[in-house]
Design a protein around this motif. Structure first.
Motif, PDB file in Angstrom:
ATOM      1  N   LEU A  74       4.076  -1.378  14.581  1.00 57.81           N
ATOM      2  CA  LEU A  74       2.699  -1.855  14.487  1.00 57.81           C
ATOM      3  C   LEU A  74       1.884  -1.439  15.709  1.00 57.81           C
ATOM      4  CD1 LEU A  74       0.465  -3.641  13.211  1.00 57.81           C
ATOM      5  CD2 LEU A  74       1.465  -5.553  14.471  1.00 57.81           C
ATOM      6  N   ASP A  88       2.752   1.043   4.050  1.00 56.88           N
ATOM      7  CA  ASP A  88       2.164  -0.111   4.712  1.00 56.88           C
ATOM      8  C   ASP A  88       0.690   0.170   4.990  1.00 56.88           C
ATOM      9  OD1 ASP A  88       4.463  -1.622   4.797  1.00 56.88           O
ATOM     10  OD2 ASP A  88       4.816  -1.364   6.941  1.00 56.88           O
ATOM     11  N   ILE A 102      -0.345  -6.778   7.881  1.00 55.82           N
ATOM     12  CA  ILE A 102       0.357  -5.650   7.284  1.00 55.82           C
ATOM     13  C   ILE A 102       0.527  -5.978   5.812  1.00 55.82           C
ATOM     14  CG2 ILE A 102       2.449  -4.252   7.243  1.00 55.82           C
ATOM     15  CD1 ILE A 102       2.907  -5.023  10.169  1.00 55.82           C
ATOM     16  N   ARG A 143       2.228  -5.044   2.503  1.00 52.45           N
ATOM     17  CA  ARG A 143       3.446  -4.343   2.091  1.00 52.45           C
ATOM     18  C   ARG A 143       3.610  -4.407   0.598  1.00 52.45           C
ATOM     19  NH1 ARG A 143       7.716  -5.076   6.839  1.00 52.45           N
ATOM     20  NH2 ARG A 143       6.838  -3.291   7.903  1.00 52.45           N
ATOM     21  N   LEU A 154       7.302  -0.123  10.790  1.00 51.71           N
ATOM     22  CA  LEU A 154       6.527   0.026   9.565  1.00 51.71           C
ATOM     23  C   LEU A 154       7.360   0.652   8.462  1.00 51.71           C
ATOM     24  CD1 LEU A 154       3.148   1.085  11.170  1.00 51.71           C
ATOM     25  CD2 LEU A 154       3.900  -1.180  10.447  1.00 51.71           C
ATOM     26  N   VAL A 213       1.360   5.504   5.897  1.00 52.51           N
ATOM     27  CA  VAL A 213       0.880   4.307   6.564  1.00 52.51           C
ATOM     28  C   VAL A 213      -0.611   4.486   6.822  1.00 52.51           C
ATOM     29  CG1 VAL A 213       1.026   2.944   8.690  1.00 52.51           C
ATOM     30  CG2 VAL A 213       3.100   3.849   7.663  1.00 52.51           C
ATOM     31  N   ILE A 264      -2.176  -1.416   7.494  1.00 53.47           N
ATOM     32  CA  ILE A 264      -2.445  -2.316   8.615  1.00 53.47           C
ATOM     33  C   ILE A 264      -3.944  -2.543   8.667  1.00 53.47           C
ATOM     34  CG2 ILE A 264      -2.355  -2.606  11.118  1.00 53.47           C
ATOM     35  CD1 ILE A 264      -0.031  -0.491  11.003  1.00 53.47           C
ATOM     36  N   VAL A 270      -4.099   2.719   8.756  1.00 50.74           N
ATOM     37  CA  VAL A 270      -4.588   1.762   9.749  1.00 50.74           C
ATOM     38  C   VAL A 270      -6.091   1.628   9.537  1.00 50.74           C
ATOM     39  CG1 VAL A 270      -4.749   1.161  12.183  1.00 50.74           C
ATOM     40  CG2 VAL A 270      -2.814   2.510  11.375  1.00 50.74           C
TER      41      VAL A 270
END
Length: 109
Positions: free
Chosen positions: A21, A72, A42, A44, A68, A1, A74, A3
Motif C-alpha cells: 500500500l 486492487d 483498498i 478487493r 497488494l 493495481v 486504492i 491508485v
C-alpha cells in the motif's frame, strides 16, 4: 493495481511481488496533503471486499502495510469528501473508435 483519490498522480501500475500500500501511494506521487486520521481504502475482488486503513499508522509502522493483490483499487481519502462505498470502474479508452480495448485506462467515478 489502481491508485486514485488524494494522490498527486492517480494511475494504474503493474503488480510486483513487493508492491505494498505505502509503495503504491508513493509511486503515485504520495498523498497531496497527509492529514491526521486520513484513510486509504483498498477495494478487493471477491470475499475480501473493502479494507480500510489509517495511512498515518501505515507510514509510521503501527498498522500492517498490506501487500497488494491483482486488481486492487486504492482510494486515498480526500478531506471533506465522503469516502467511496464502491470502487471506481476502470474502463479502456478507445480513441480510435475501433472497439478494441487498449491502454491507457481511465478511472470513472
Amino acid at each position: 493495481v489502481f491508485v486514485t483519490g488524494e494522490v498527486r498522480s492517480p494511475r494504474r501500475m503493474n503488480l510486483t511481488p513487493e508492491l505494498t500500500l505505502s509503495r503504491a501511494i508513493s509511486a503515485a506521487g504520495g498523498a497531496v496533503k497527509l492529514f491526521s486520521g486520513q484513510r486509504a481504502r483498498i477495494f478487493r475482488r471477491g470475499a475480501k471486499g473493502v479494507l480500510d486503513l489509517d495511512m498515518q499508522k501505515v507510514f509510521e509502522g503501527g498498522e500492517n502495510d498490506l501487500k497488494l493483490e491483482p486488481y486492487d483499487v486504492i482510494d486515498v481519502e480526500q478531506k471533506g469528501v465522503e469516502p467511496r462505498r464502491i470502487a471506481p470502474i476502470a474502463e479502456p479508452i478507445d480513441r480510435a473508435g475501433s472497439g478494441l480495448s487498449r491502454l491507457p485506462l481511465r478511472i470513472v467515478d
